[in-house]
Motif scaffolding. Structure first.
Motif, PDB file in Angstrom:
ATOM      1  N   LYS A 154       1.387  -2.937  -7.179  1.00  0.00           N
ATOM      2  CA  LYS A 154       1.535  -1.574  -6.648  1.00  0.00           C
ATOM      3  C   LYS A 154       1.570  -0.547  -7.778  1.00  0.00           C
ATOM      4  O   LYS A 154       0.964   0.524  -7.675  1.00  0.00           O
ATOM      5  N   THR A 155       2.263  -0.854  -8.868  1.00  0.00           N
ATOM      6  CA  THR A 155       2.358   0.055 -10.009  1.00  0.00           C
ATOM      7  C   THR A 155       0.987   0.312 -10.627  1.00  0.00           C
ATOM      8  O   THR A 155       0.613   1.458 -10.893  1.00  0.00           O
ATOM      9  N   ILE A 156       0.226  -0.750 -10.856  1.00  0.00           N
ATOM     10  CA  ILE A 156      -1.101  -0.603 -11.448  1.00  0.00           C
ATOM     11  C   ILE A 156      -2.041   0.114 -10.473  1.00  0.00           C
ATOM     12  O   ILE A 156      -2.804   0.995 -10.877  1.00  0.00           O
TER      13      ILE A 156
ATOM     14  N   LYS B  89      -1.283   2.248  -8.150  1.00  0.00           N
ATOM     15  CA  LYS B  89      -0.906   3.663  -8.066  1.00  0.00           C
ATOM     16  C   LYS B  89      -1.438   4.441  -9.268  1.00  0.00           C
ATOM     17  O   LYS B  89      -1.919   5.562  -9.122  1.00  0.00           O
ATOM     18  N   SER B  90      -1.377   3.823 -10.444  1.00  0.00           N
ATOM     19  CA  SER B  90      -1.882   4.501 -11.642  1.00  0.00           C
ATOM     20  C   SER B  90      -3.395   4.727 -11.576  1.00  0.00           C
ATOM     21  O   SER B  90      -3.930   5.596 -12.247  1.00  0.00           O
ATOM     22  N   GLN B  91      -4.068   3.929 -10.736  1.00  0.00           N
ATOM     23  CA  GLN B  91      -5.522   4.063 -10.571  1.00  0.00           C
ATOM     24  C   GLN B  91      -5.887   4.844  -9.306  1.00  0.00           C
ATOM     25  O   GLN B  91      -7.063   4.968  -8.963  1.00  0.00           O
ATOM     26  N   GLY B  92      -4.869   5.328  -8.590  1.00  0.00           N
ATOM     27  CA  GLY B  92      -5.111   6.094  -7.375  1.00  0.00           C
ATOM     28  C   GLY B  92      -5.558   5.259  -6.190  1.00  0.00           C
ATOM     29  O   GLY B  92      -6.251   5.746  -5.302  1.00  0.00           O
ATOM     30  N   LYS B  93      -5.164   3.984  -6.170  1.00  0.00           N
ATOM     31  CA  LYS B  93      -5.543   3.084  -5.086  1.00  0.00           C
ATOM     32  C   LYS B  93      -4.296   2.660  -4.317  1.00  0.00           C
ATOM     33  O   LYS B  93      -3.221   2.515  -4.893  1.00  0.00           O
ATOM     34  N   SER B  94      -4.457   2.434  -3.032  1.00  0.00           N
ATOM     35  CA  SER B  94      -3.337   1.982  -2.219  1.00  0.00           C
ATOM     36  C   SER B  94      -3.420   0.478  -1.992  1.00  0.00           C
ATOM     37  O   SER B  94      -4.505  -0.123  -2.101  1.00  0.00           O
TER      38      SER B  94
ATOM     39  N   THR C 241      -7.799  -6.021 -14.461  1.00  0.00           N
ATOM     40  CA  THR C 241      -6.790  -6.631 -15.332  1.00  0.00           C
ATOM     41  C   THR C 241      -6.873  -8.150 -15.180  1.00  0.00           C
ATOM     42  O   THR C 241      -7.825  -8.661 -14.610  1.00  0.00           O
TER      43      THR C 241
END
Length: 67
Positions: free
Chosen positions: A8-10, A12-17, A54
């Motif tokens: 979720k953290t990664i 969110k940083s990419q603007g994806k849900s 990743t």
């Protein structure tokens, strides 16, 4: 942190849900959120890692570090 929280953290940083990841990869609704309490299958974790650009190892390391 759990594997779910790391994903979720990664994301969110990419603007994806999480919903979008599940839909794009053909996963069932809520499957990734179940990783909050369990370890995902290797093939599913690999698919999410590839989607986010990743590695599964990075996701697992991130989940372990924040405990």
């Amino acid at each position: 942190m759990t594997v779910y929280t790391a994903v979720k953290t990664i994301a969110k940083s990419q603007g994806k849900s999480i919903y979008r990841i599940e839909r794009d990869l053909g996963f069932g609704n809520g499957m990734i959120s179940k990783w909050n309490k369990s370890i995902p299958r290797a093939d599913k974790l690999q698919a999410v890692a590839d989607y986010l650009g990743t590695t599964p190892q990075y996701l697992l390391r991130l989940a372990k570090e924040e405990k």
